[in-house]
Design a protein around this motif. Structure first.
Motif, mmCIF file in Angstrom:
data_model
loop_
_atom_site.group_PDB
_atom_site.id
_atom_site.type_symbol
_atom_site.label_atom_id
_atom_site.label_comp_id
_atom_site.label_asym_id
_atom_site.label_seq_id
_atom_site.Cartn_x
_atom_site.Cartn_y
_atom_site.Cartn_z
ATOM 1 N N UNK A 46 -27.964 -1.516 -1.479
ATOM 2 C CA UNK A 46 -28.518 -2.857 -1.898
ATOM 3 C C UNK A 46 -28.826 -4.012 -0.550
ATOM 4 N N UNK A 47 -30.004 -4.262 -0.732
ATOM 5 C CA UNK A 47 -30.436 -5.169 0.127
ATOM 6 C C UNK A 47 -29.566 -6.416 0.171
ATOM 7 N N UNK A 48 -29.227 -7.197 1.228
ATOM 8 C CA UNK A 48 -28.609 -8.388 1.083
ATOM 9 C C UNK A 48 -29.840 -9.425 0.923
ATOM 10 N N UNK A 78 -44.783 -0.600 1.851
ATOM 11 C CA UNK A 78 -43.568 -0.696 2.097
ATOM 12 C C UNK A 78 -43.072 0.868 2.395
ATOM 13 N N UNK A 79 -41.937 0.898 3.251
ATOM 14 C CA UNK A 79 -41.597 2.285 3.914
ATOM 15 C C UNK A 79 -39.905 2.341 3.625
ATOM 16 N N UNK A 80 -39.327 3.168 4.511
ATOM 17 C CA UNK A 80 -38.136 3.753 4.124
ATOM 18 C C UNK A 80 -37.107 2.767 3.579
ATOM 19 N N UNK A 81 -37.198 1.549 4.168
ATOM 20 C CA UNK A 81 -35.858 0.812 3.770
ATOM 21 C C UNK A 81 -36.211 0.117 2.347
ATOM 22 N N UNK A 82 -37.331 0.104 1.912
ATOM 23 C CA UNK A 82 -37.813 -0.310 0.390
ATOM 24 C C UNK A 82 -37.778 1.020 -0.474
ATOM 25 N N UNK A 83 -38.041 2.037 0.003
ATOM 26 C CA UNK A 83 -37.805 3.299 -0.825
ATOM 27 C C UNK A 83 -36.256 3.504 -1.007
ATOM 28 N N UNK A 84 -35.483 3.272 -0.099
ATOM 29 C CA UNK A 84 -33.891 3.287 -0.241
ATOM 30 C C UNK A 84 -33.396 2.342 -1.054
ATOM 31 N N UNK A 85 -33.745 1.159 -0.996
ATOM 32 C CA UNK A 85 -32.878 0.090 -1.439
ATOM 33 C C UNK A 85 -32.856 0.207 -3.039
ATOM 34 N N UNK A 87 -32.532 -2.198 -5.259
ATOM 35 C CA UNK A 87 -32.643 -3.415 -5.639
ATOM 36 C C UNK A 87 -34.182 -4.017 -4.776
ATOM 37 N N UNK A 88 -34.776 -2.866 -4.348
ATOM 38 C CA UNK A 88 -36.049 -3.302 -3.805
ATOM 39 C C UNK A 88 -36.898 -4.172 -4.729
ATOM 40 N N UNK A 89 -37.037 -3.900 -5.832
ATOM 41 C CA UNK A 89 -37.982 -4.286 -6.881
ATOM 42 C C UNK A 89 -37.718 -5.967 -6.927
ATOM 43 N N UNK A 91 -36.827 -7.794 -4.325
ATOM 44 C CA UNK A 91 -37.935 -8.415 -3.249
ATOM 45 C C UNK A 91 -39.074 -8.326 -3.453
ATOM 46 N N UNK A 92 -39.656 -7.184 -3.893
ATOM 47 C CA UNK A 92 -41.123 -6.989 -4.151
ATOM 48 C C UNK A 92 -41.571 -8.005 -5.032
ATOM 49 N N UNK A 93 -40.929 -8.347 -6.261
ATOM 50 C CA UNK A 93 -41.392 -9.345 -7.160
ATOM 51 C C UNK A 93 -41.551 -10.746 -6.208
ATOM 52 N N UNK A 94 -40.333 -10.980 -5.529
ATOM 53 C CA UNK A 94 -40.529 -12.481 -5.039
ATOM 54 C C UNK A 94 -41.727 -12.343 -4.040
ATOM 55 N N UNK A 95 -41.703 -11.156 -3.261
ATOM 56 C CA UNK A 95 -42.839 -11.281 -2.424
ATOM 57 C C UNK A 95 -44.408 -10.997 -2.848
ATOM 58 N N UNK A 96 -44.428 -10.401 -3.953
ATOM 59 C CA UNK A 96 -45.766 -10.403 -4.810
ATOM 60 C C UNK A 96 -46.095 -11.732 -5.131
ATOM 61 N N UNK A 97 -45.112 -12.650 -5.548
ATOM 62 C CA UNK A 97 -45.233 -14.101 -6.308
ATOM 63 C C UNK A 97 -45.789 -14.775 -4.958
ATOM 64 N N UNK A 98 -45.107 -14.696 -3.741
ATOM 65 C CA UNK A 98 -45.623 -15.514 -2.574
ATOM 66 C C UNK A 98 -47.032 -15.148 -2.057
ATOM 67 N N UNK A 99 -47.296 -13.570 -2.005
ATOM 68 C CA UNK A 99 -48.637 -13.551 -1.577
ATOM 69 C C UNK A 99 -49.729 -13.346 -2.655
ATOM 70 N N UNK A 100 -49.334 -13.312 -3.807
ATOM 71 C CA UNK A 100 -50.404 -12.885 -4.785
ATOM 72 C C UNK A 100 -51.218 -11.910 -4.802
ATOM 73 N N UNK A 101 -50.505 -10.549 -4.471
ATOM 74 C CA UNK A 101 -51.259 -9.381 -4.390
ATOM 75 C C UNK A 101 -49.838 -8.522 -4.366
ATOM 76 N N UNK A 102 -50.186 -7.281 -4.983
ATOM 77 C CA UNK A 102 -49.280 -5.987 -5.103
ATOM 78 C C UNK A 102 -48.693 -5.328 -3.801
ATOM 79 N N UNK A 103 -47.332 -4.894 -3.926
ATOM 80 C CA UNK A 103 -46.963 -4.308 -2.982
ATOM 81 C C UNK A 103 -46.723 -2.823 -3.353
#
Length: 494
Positions: A46-48, A78-85, A87-89, A91-103
């Motif tokens: 799990x990502x902290x 996204x690469x290995x850390x996001x593949x492994x985590x 709960x990566x989704x 972080x992805x949801x929060x990042x997509x909201x910030x950037x307005x673009x899919x990851x």
């Protein structure tokens, strides 16, 4: 054409902006920041929250650079850390909201392919095979290729951030710890070293941070020529690192301070690679994943789109009935074109529907029973060149949902932002399959389809109105869609 790529690596995040002109990339801006995302993974995968905050703060700095860039000219991978985590989704949801673009999280071998593409474009043409090595924060990629064509691709689970956590977690550097890390790297390489040696290479090349830093330190000390990492220089570098005894004491000319803490682990991996592949030296190349993403982006939705080759490989490997698949595709696209404006579906959706139609029977290679489920599994879990994981899941969903009871549960497991679009594409594919159920010589065309909200209204071409099989299939399909709270109204069907 202005292009942008963001590489969400396990150690660093990178932004690259470039203009594409006359077949060349002209760099406009480059940004990079050490995030050490992989260091934020706990024992449960799990990502902290701290790691997520570091990532989001970095992306907030990148965001202004993306203003004015069209969505189809931007990719965030996204690469290995996001593949492994696990709960990566989150972080992805929060990042997509910030950037307005899919990851897009990309698979290891797809990461390797893009790295090779970036490195190959950065290097002078070599007549022969290249070996490209890229040591990242969580994984290391190995590629052998000629010109711009990769021949062998592999991604191994070893990286400078991950190995720092495993072998140097208390900050101590010792001969025993270095050797343990080197042997772990040798163990990872055992599965590929024979095939790589047998294929061979003429030009060994390294890309990204660890190898760049090693070359820089060796040049600063006079241990190797500019841009080279040699076996002798690596031995001297290893000895120098052992002399510091602790990670927080590491300081060398040519080494950036923000890399010092993960550098010994990276050097240990590099030593293991030199031993396993019997290298004497490698040269550093500037091109890496982010450059490869941009070059791949240029070729997307053209005849050079690498995804086309992946689809063709699946068709050949599993013996798909290409005539029937083409008929379903042509019918599906004819239906798509009639509702695309109403449903706000663009070229990307049209292409995904076409591929779904071409592969909808891929599962027949396993069993006729439940072949839509088998097909979805094959697509989601294969290494498909050019496809990101979200794209593969979307394509797998279309194949899974093309027949029988509508796959509502599988739809609910997809990202919320994709669900409405994929549900609509699945409905179009289902109708196209029904219309071509009797496997005619030519695609069934002339059907009129209109949409009002999510309600579909279908009218058969006159020559099909007395076709009992088509009418019966469509009546059943209308009932199946109704059971999934969707409306398909049939006209001229008894």
């Amino acid at each position: 054409m202005k292009l942008a790529a963001i590489d969400l690596g396990s150690n660093s995040f990178h932004l690259l902006l470039a203009n594409h002109q006359a077949g060349q990339l002209q760099v406009v801006a480059k940004q990079g920041e050490k995030i050490q995302l992989a260091a934020g993974l706990d024992e449960d995968g799990m990502l902290s929250e701290d790691a997520m905050e570091r990532a989001l703060n970095c992306l907030a700095q990148f965001a202004p650079f993306l203003d004015g860039i069209e969505a189809e000219h931007l990719r965030i991978v996204g690469t290995n850390a996001l593949r492994a985590a696990h709960n990566s989704q989150t972080l992805i949801d929060r990042a997509e909201e910030l950037l307005g673009h899919p990851i897009e999280i990309i698979a290891g071998r797809e990461e390797a392919r893009l790295i090779y593409l970036g490195a190959a474009h950065a290097l002078a043409d070599v007549h022969g095979k290249r070996l490209i090595i890229d040591i990242g924060g969580g994984s290391t990629e190995f590629i052998i290729g000629e010109q711009f064509e990769p021949l062998l691709l592999e991604s191994l689970h070893m990286g400078c951030v991950a190995y720092t956590k495993t072998f140097f977690s208390d900050g101590e550097i010792s001969e025993k710890r270095m050797r343990r890390a080197e042997l772990a790297a040798r163990s990872e390489l055992a599965s590929i070293q024979r095939s790589y040696r047998e294929l061979g290479w003429d030009d060994p090349v390294g890309s990204s941070g660890t190898i760049k830093a090693a070359a820089s330190v060796m040049e600063a000390h006079g241990w190797a020529a500019h841009g080279l990492v040699t076996r002798e220089g690596l031995h001297r570098l290893r000895t120098a690192l052992l002399g510091f005894k602790r990670l927080d004491k590491v300081s060398l000319p040519g080494l950036k301070s923000d890399r010092a803490s993960v550098f010994p682990a990276g050097v240990a991996i590099l030593c293991g690679i030199f031993e396993a592949l019997e290298l004497e030296q490698i040269r550093y190349s500037d091109g890496a994943l982010r450059e490869g993403v941009l070059f791949d982006l240029i070729g997307r939705n053209t005849a050079e789109d690498s995804r086309i080759a992946a689809i063709e490989l699946l068709r050949r490997r599993y013996g798909i009935d290409t005539r029937h698949a083409a008929n379903v595709r042509d019918t599906a696209l004819a239906l798509f074109d009639q509702v695309a404006d109403t449903w706000s579906l663009g070229a990307t959706s049209r292409q995904m529907l076409a591929w779904g139609a071409e592969l909808h029977e891929v599962g027949l290679a396993i069993s006729h029973s439940q072949f839509h489920r088998h097909g979805a599994y094959l697509i989601e879990h294969s290494d498909l060149q050019g496809f990101s994981r979200p794209e593969q899941k979307a394509l797998a969903f279309l194949v899974r949902a093309h027949r029988r009871k509508f796959a509502s549960r599988e739809l609910a497991n997809l990202p919320l932002t994709l669900q409405p679009r994929l549900a609509r594409l699945a409905r179009l594919l289902r109708i196209a399959v029904m219309l071509n159920h009797s496997r005619p010589e030519q695609p069934v065309l002339g059907t009129q389809l209109s949409a009002k909200g999510d309600e579909l209204r279908l009218s058969l071409a006159e020559e099909y109105r007395d076709h009992s099989l088509i009418c019966d299939d469509l009546t059943q399909e209308s009932s199946l869609q109704k059971a999934a709270d969707m409306t398909l109204t049939l006209e001229d069907v008894d």
